[in-house]
Design a protein around this motif. Structure first.
Motif, PDB file in Angstrom:
ATOM      1  N   VAL A  60      49.857  39.150  43.447  1.00 50.34           N
ATOM      2  CA  VAL A  60      50.034  38.551  44.774  1.00 50.34           C
ATOM      3  C   VAL A  60      51.309  37.704  44.769  1.00 50.34           C
ATOM      4  O   VAL A  60      51.386  36.670  44.113  1.00 50.34           O
ATOM      5  CB  VAL A  60      48.799  37.724  45.180  1.00 50.34           C
ATOM      6  N   MET A  84      36.350  37.886  49.942  1.00 49.56           N
ATOM      7  CA  MET A  84      36.799  36.634  49.326  1.00 49.56           C
ATOM      8  C   MET A  84      35.621  35.695  49.213  1.00 49.56           C
ATOM      9  O   MET A  84      34.956  35.396  50.207  1.00 49.56           O
ATOM     10  CB  MET A  84      37.880  35.970  50.186  1.00 49.56           C
ATOM     11  N   MET A 142      40.293  36.534  42.705  1.00 45.17           N
ATOM     12  CA  MET A 142      41.642  35.995  42.714  1.00 45.17           C
ATOM     13  C   MET A 142      41.804  35.117  41.467  1.00 45.17           C
ATOM     14  O   MET A 142      40.955  35.182  40.572  1.00 45.17           O
ATOM     15  CB  MET A 142      41.939  35.231  44.002  1.00 45.17           C
ATOM     16  N   SER A 143      42.855  34.317  41.401  1.00 41.86           N
ATOM     17  CA  SER A 143      43.118  33.572  40.167  1.00 41.86           C
ATOM     18  C   SER A 143      41.891  32.814  39.653  1.00 41.86           C
ATOM     19  O   SER A 143      41.572  32.852  38.471  1.00 41.86           O
ATOM     20  CB  SER A 143      44.264  32.580  40.377  1.00 41.86           C
ATOM     21  N   MET A 161      36.774  44.895  50.710  1.00 39.20           N
ATOM     22  CA  MET A 161      37.422  43.701  50.166  1.00 39.20           C
ATOM     23  C   MET A 161      36.619  42.472  50.581  1.00 39.20           C
ATOM     24  O   MET A 161      36.051  42.443  51.676  1.00 39.20           O
ATOM     25  CB  MET A 161      38.848  43.594  50.706  1.00 39.20           C
ATOM     26  N   LYS A 205      53.094  36.558  47.517  1.00 39.95           N
ATOM     27  CA  LYS A 205      53.391  35.804  48.746  1.00 39.95           C
ATOM     28  C   LYS A 205      54.087  34.479  48.421  1.00 39.95           C
ATOM     29  O   LYS A 205      53.720  33.823  47.441  1.00 39.95           O
ATOM     30  CB  LYS A 205      52.109  35.567  49.546  1.00 39.95           C
ATOM     31  N   ILE A 216      47.279  42.096  52.172  1.00 43.23           N
ATOM     32  CA  ILE A 216      45.981  41.470  51.879  1.00 43.23           C
ATOM     33  C   ILE A 216      45.602  40.402  52.895  1.00 43.23           C
ATOM     34  O   ILE A 216      44.496  39.871  52.857  1.00 43.23           O
ATOM     35  CB  ILE A 216      45.967  40.849  50.457  1.00 43.23           C
ATOM     36  N   ARG A 255      43.158  40.478  42.918  1.00 42.13           N
ATOM     37  CA  ARG A 255      44.375  40.046  43.612  1.00 42.13           C
ATOM     38  C   ARG A 255      44.762  38.678  43.060  1.00 42.13           C
ATOM     39  O   ARG A 255      44.199  37.664  43.438  1.00 42.13           O
ATOM     40  CB  ARG A 255      44.110  39.969  45.123  1.00 42.13           C
ATOM     41  N   VAL A 256      45.727  38.665  42.156  1.00 41.82           N
ATOM     42  CA  VAL A 256      46.029  37.443  41.416  1.00 41.82           C
ATOM     43  C   VAL A 256      47.447  36.963  41.705  1.00 41.82           C
ATOM     44  O   VAL A 256      48.415  37.699  41.513  1.00 41.82           O
ATOM     45  CB  VAL A 256      45.834  37.667  39.907  1.00 41.82           C
ATOM     46  N   GLY A 257      47.546  35.731  42.183  1.00 39.43           N
ATOM     47  CA  GLY A 257      48.846  35.137  42.474  1.00 39.43           C
ATOM     48  C   GLY A 257      49.189  34.002  41.531  1.00 39.43           C
ATOM     49  O   GLY A 257      49.968  34.144  40.595  1.00 39.43           O
ATOM     50  N   SER A 258      48.588  32.835  41.760  1.00 41.92           N
ATOM     51  CA  SER A 258      49.014  31.629  41.050  1.00 41.92           C
ATOM     52  C   SER A 258      48.844  31.708  39.531  1.00 41.92           C
ATOM     53  O   SER A 258      49.642  31.134  38.797  1.00 41.92           O
ATOM     54  CB  SER A 258      48.314  30.396  41.622  1.00 41.92           C
ATOM     55  N   ARG A 276      51.743  27.795  44.289  1.00 38.13           N
ATOM     56  CA  ARG A 276      52.640  27.956  45.426  1.00 38.13           C
ATOM     57  C   ARG A 276      52.928  26.616  46.068  1.00 38.13           C
ATOM     58  O   ARG A 276      52.137  25.736  46.038  1.00 38.13           O
ATOM     59  CB  ARG A 276      52.023  28.908  46.457  1.00 38.13           C
ATOM     60  N   ASN A 334      50.619  38.693  52.142  1.00 35.73           N
ATOM     61  CA  ASN A 334      49.687  38.424  53.236  1.00 35.73           C
ATOM     62  C   ASN A 334      50.355  38.328  54.605  1.00 35.73           C
ATOM     63  O   ASN A 334      49.673  38.204  55.600  1.00 35.73           O
ATOM     64  CB  ASN A 334      48.855  37.164  52.950  1.00 35.73           C
TER      65      ASN A 334
HETATM   66  C1  LIG Z   1      46.790  34.327  48.223  1.00 35.10           C
HETATM   67  C2  LIG Z   1      45.718  35.335  48.126  1.00 35.10           C
HETATM   68  C3  LIG Z   1      45.231  35.776  46.876  1.00 35.10           C
HETATM   69  C4  LIG Z   1      45.722  35.222  45.554  1.00 35.10           C
HETATM   70  O1  LIG Z   1      45.364  33.894  45.399  1.00 35.10           O
HETATM   71  P1  LIG Z   1      45.612  33.130  44.005  1.00 35.10           P
HETATM   72  O2  LIG Z   1      44.626  32.037  44.018  1.00 35.10           O
HETATM   73  O3  LIG Z   1      47.028  32.630  44.043  1.00 35.10           O
HETATM   74  O4  LIG Z   1      45.400  34.096  42.916  1.00 35.10           O
HETATM   75  C5  LIG Z   1      44.247  36.752  46.868  1.00 35.10           C
HETATM   76  N1  LIG Z   1      43.778  37.285  48.001  1.00 35.10           N
HETATM   77  C6  LIG Z   1      44.201  36.904  49.216  1.00 35.10           C
HETATM   78  C7  LIG Z   1      43.617  37.542  50.424  1.00 35.10           C
HETATM   79  C8  LIG Z   1      45.187  35.919  49.315  1.00 35.10           C
HETATM   80  O5  LIG Z   1      45.612  35.541  50.532  1.00 35.10           O
END
Ligand SMILES: *Cc1c(COP(=O)(O)O)cnc(C)c1O
Length: 223
Positions: free
Chosen positions: A26, A156, A198-199, A154, A28, A70, A214-217, A223, A49
């Motif tokens: 991820v 969350m 996610m993270s 999907m 973004k 996403i 879906r891994v970002g941070s 961020r 996103n």
């Molecule tokens: C930002 C986001 C993520 C990733 O989040 P992190 O906590 O940074 O891993 C995953 N899914 C969606 C829908 C997001 O908006």
């Protein structure tokens, strides 16, 4: 910088090994040079996103990247990504699905769609409930959508430290996934992907059967 990224990536990939779950990076809010660094390390599945941000990054980066939308998608913005987006994880209405189908057809493409399910105990998260999901899957219109493929769900989880709550939400989504997977299979509906984690919670998600995290941070830093 890309040293840290390489280390983070190795740690996460080690946890995904032999689980069948794929890593969606991820990206973004991260600048293009960070994405290029991730690409150079071998990542090819990027999640964004926001439509405009995704388009700008798509234009500047190699064309063998698979782009995953996403975040919440407005019907009037589908046309900007239909030419290249590989997966849309956040489909939450039949109207949106119809527009994705229309724009995909214009571009002579088939776009992979996941239906976003509301599983969290939070008023802020988007998504369908179970009856809305069944209504979409059983609708007459969907049979004529030749330029989309419904490939998964999907969700969350609630943003909480209580792992039992998160685990229950993922477990419920997996049960729903197994149900629709067995019940609905047509030309353009074939459930194979479960996008969850996610993270903060991807390890719990994998234990419950996630196929896409879906891994970002945890990859790129906060961020
Ligand atoms: C930002 C986001 C993520 C990733 O989040 P992190 O906590 O940074 O891993 C995953 N899914 C969606 C829908 C997001 O908006």
């Amino acid at each position: 910088m890309s040293d840290t990224l390489a280390k983070n990536m190795a740690l996460i990939e080690a946890k995904l090994e032999n689980t069948g779950a794929k890593l969606i990076a991820v990206t973004k809010t991260k600048p293009v040079n960070i994405l290029q660094g991730a690409y150079n390390l071998g990542l090819r599945q990027f999640g964004e996103n926001k439509v405009q941000e995704m388009v700008e990054k798509y234009n500047q980066l190699p064309k063998d990247i698979a782009w995953h939308l996403i975040g919440h998608l407005q019907t009037n913005k589908v046309k900007y990504i239909a030419q290249f987006v590989a997966y849309i994880h956040s489909v939450d209405s039949l109207k949106l699905l119809a527009e994705i189908n229309k724009q995909a057809a214009k571009n002579e493409r088939v776009i992979n769609c996941l239906l976003q399910i509301y599983i969290a105990n939070e008023a802020t998260k988007f998504g369908l409930n179970e009856s809305e999901l069944f209504n979409i899957l059983e609708s007459e219109e969907i049979k004529n959508f030749e330029n989309i493929k419904i490939i998964g769900l999907m969700g969350m989880a609630t943003n909480t430290d209580d792992t039992q709550i998160i685990k229950n939400e993922f477990q419920n989504l997996k049960l729903l996934f197994d149900l629709v997977k067995n019940k609905y299979s047509t030309k353009n509906i074939n459930f194979s992907e479960l996008s969850m984690g996610m993270s903060s919670d991807f390890e719990l998600a994998i234990e419950q059967g996630s196929t896409m995290v879906r891994v970002g941070s945890s990859l790129f830093g906060n961020r």
